[in-house]
Design an enzyme around this catalytic site. Structure first.
Site: not given
Length: 240
Positions: A99, A211, A213
């Site tokens: 990001c 994202h 993660e």
């Protein structure tokens, strides 16, 4: 071996990113830098991860471009991360930008950004600023360039992603190329760039606008792609 990481909030980073990094197979040291911290030495550093966060000030790519009214910049992170990116690039270390991390990677290497996606593309603000780091809310699909490093890494040409940003890559930095797009968000035939990577195939340098993660525990397309990204990054880190 150490993975070097930049972020604003260490507590948040350890809660959201570290599980994904460990999930990918990196079990060695993680050195986390926030604004005000100094990297003592590059010795033992295996790679650089640039996490998400606040906006990047436009003076980093054009001193004459005014700051957008909706921007929430973190100039301290700009100052921290730009020299680290250059240092990692000069040492040919693996780099993963997520990001904001993708954006500052592009800026540090000579690119520019769109400051506000809804204003630039005329799209709904909620399309690319939806959810939070506690909720893996899938928002849209991205198309990935065939035969790119990213496609080979994720093993997919289309992947469903989450989306929480209002800045995006505009001019791609000279040593990078765009390799993923959201085709439904476009202006004059130019779609929103969702990922970049090094042109030089010998460099493992990737930046993604979403994202991953937050997605590593999901079943299906999005979760598999997120896991493969962190696994590939860990493999590269272990090579040094």
């Amino acid at each position: 071996m150490k993975l070097l990481v930049t972020c604003r909030d260490k507590e948040s980073f350890f809660r959201t990113y570290v599980p994904a990094i460990r999930f990918g197979g990196w079990e060695d040291t993680i050195e986390v830098l926030t604004p005000g911290d100094l990297l003592q030495s590059w010795e033992g550093i295996s790679g650089l991860l640039l996490s998400g966060g606040a906006d990047i000030h436009p003076r980093n790519w054009d001193v004459n471009e005014p700051l957008h009214s909706k921007a929430e910049v973190d100039e301290e992170r700009d100052s921290l991360e730009k020299p680290l990116i250059v240092g990692a690039w000069e040492r040919k270390l693996p780099i993963l930008g997520i990001c904001r991390g993708e954006q500052i990677l592009n800026v540090a290497l000579g690119g520019s950004l769109i400051q506000d996606i809804p204003e630039h593309f005329g799209c709904s603000p909620e399309l690319h600023t939806f959810g939070d780091n506690k909720t893996p809310a899938l928002r849209h699909f991205v198309r990935i360039e065939s035969d790119s490093r990213l496609e080979k890494t994720l093993q997919k040409s289309v992947v469903n992603v989450n989306s929480r940003h209002h800045q995006a890559v505009a001019r791609v930095a000279p040593p990078l190329r765009s390799v993923a797009w959201h085709d439904e968000t476009q202006l004059d035939g130019h779609p929103l760039i969702e990922a970049v990577e090094a042109i030089d195939p010998s460099r493992w340098v990737l930046g993604v606008q979403w994202h991953p993660e937050n997605l590593v525990t999901l079943e299906g397309n999005a979760g598999m792609a997120a896991r493969e990204l962190f696994r590939a990054f860990a493999i590269e880190l272990k090579k040094l």
